[in-house]
Design an enzyme around this catalytic site. Structure first.
Site, short mmCIF file in Angstrom:
data_model
loop_
_atom_site.label_atom_id
_atom_site.label_comp_id
_atom_site.label_asym_id
_atom_site.label_seq_id
_atom_site.Cartn_x
_atom_site.Cartn_y
_atom_site.Cartn_z
N GLU A 110 0.83 -1.21 0.00
CA GLU A 110 0.00 0.00 0.00
C GLU A 110 0.86 1.25 0.00
O GLU A 110 0.53 2.24 -0.67
CB GLU A 110 -0.92 0.00 1.22
CG GLU A 110 -2.04 -1.04 1.15
CD GLU A 110 -2.74 -1.22 2.48
OE1 GLU A 110 -3.89 -1.71 2.47
OE2 GLU A 110 -2.14 -0.90 3.53
N ASP A 172 -5.08 -4.44 11.34
CA ASP A 172 -5.95 -3.85 12.35
C ASP A 172 -5.33 -3.99 13.74
O ASP A 172 -5.39 -3.07 14.56
CB ASP A 172 -7.32 -4.55 12.34
CG ASP A 172 -8.03 -4.39 11.01
OD1 ASP A 172 -8.08 -3.25 10.51
OD2 ASP A 172 -8.54 -5.38 10.47
#
Length: 242
Positions: A110, A172
């Protein structure tokens, strides 16, 4: 602070796994259209009240239609008004929504997509820090986490040699533990060290696994290797006390 939507379905992810719990593929049922302006306003009213009881706000962007530039920037402004830090795990094509947060935590792939360039993380990290005006923590799987500060400084936390079972939800866990560490008074590098350990624990479990405080504490206690332990001198030879 849960917004009940009149027409959107609850997203369901069907994971197809083999006998040893290895995920083969995933089939999603979802509607990823953005909220209307009226729905965004209702969502903002609910969530902004919840800000009063927290130290750090985390944006977890799955590109499922919750975030638009309007609502993201509105939340950032509200958080700053209330002196709350904002951490964000963002999807590359929504990157402009989150300019102005305090920290972004992309994975290696990313980070390269956000920067629009392939190259070494040591070069990409500072670019992201300048783009977002934020600190950056790039997760790199078994290679650890690299932290890039807005002031130009950088720090790398090495990864652990482990057997990876399932990476679902690891990002997360990392951003949650980063936020927990900073909210508890740790500096970002120390919080990233905690988060690195946390990520290493959950990827060894099947599915989107949870992490306990006891597991994290145990991983910190067992970090030292025999080679790092102090040497006790003797008349002849030496011993290593464990």
């Amino acid at each position: 602070a849960i917004l009940i939507h009149a027409s959107k379905p609850t997203i369901v992810k069907h994971r197809i796994v083999s006998g040893d719990s290895h995920q083969l593929l995933r089939v999603d049922e979802e509607d990823v259209e953005n909220l209307t302006l009226a729905e965004e306003e209702a969502f903002f009213t609910l969530a902004s009240k919840a800000m009063d009881d927290v130290d750090i706000v985390i944006f977890s962007d799955y590109a499922k239609g919750v975030f638009s530039k309007n609502i993201a920037q509105k939340f950032i402004a509200e958080a700053k008004k209330k002196n709350k830090k904002v951490f964000a795990d963002v999807k590359p094509h929504n990157k402009e929504y989150f300019i102005g947060v305090d920290l972004v935590s992309p994975n290696e792939e990313e980070a390269a997509q956000i920067a629009g360039a392939n190259g070494k993380i040591r070069d990409i990290g500072p670019h992201l820090a300048r783009y977002f005006g934020a600190d950056v923590a790039v997760t790199q799987g078994s290679d650890g986490i690299s932290v890039f500060r807005r002031d130009g400084s950088a720090h790398h936390i090495s990864g652990k040699k482990i057997k990876v079972f399932d990476v679902s939800g690891a990002g997360d866990t990392v951003i949650a533990v980063l936020a927990l560490g900073v909210a508890s008074g740790l500096d970002l590098e120390a919080a990233a060290h905690l988060a690195n350990n946390a990520g290493a624990i959950v990827v060894q479990k099947p599915g989107t696994a949870t992490l306990s405080a006891e597991e994290l504490a145990a991983s910190l206690r067992h970090e030292q290797t025999v080679e790092e332990l102090g040497i006790v001198p003797k008349v002849w030879g030496y011993e290593k006390w464990i």
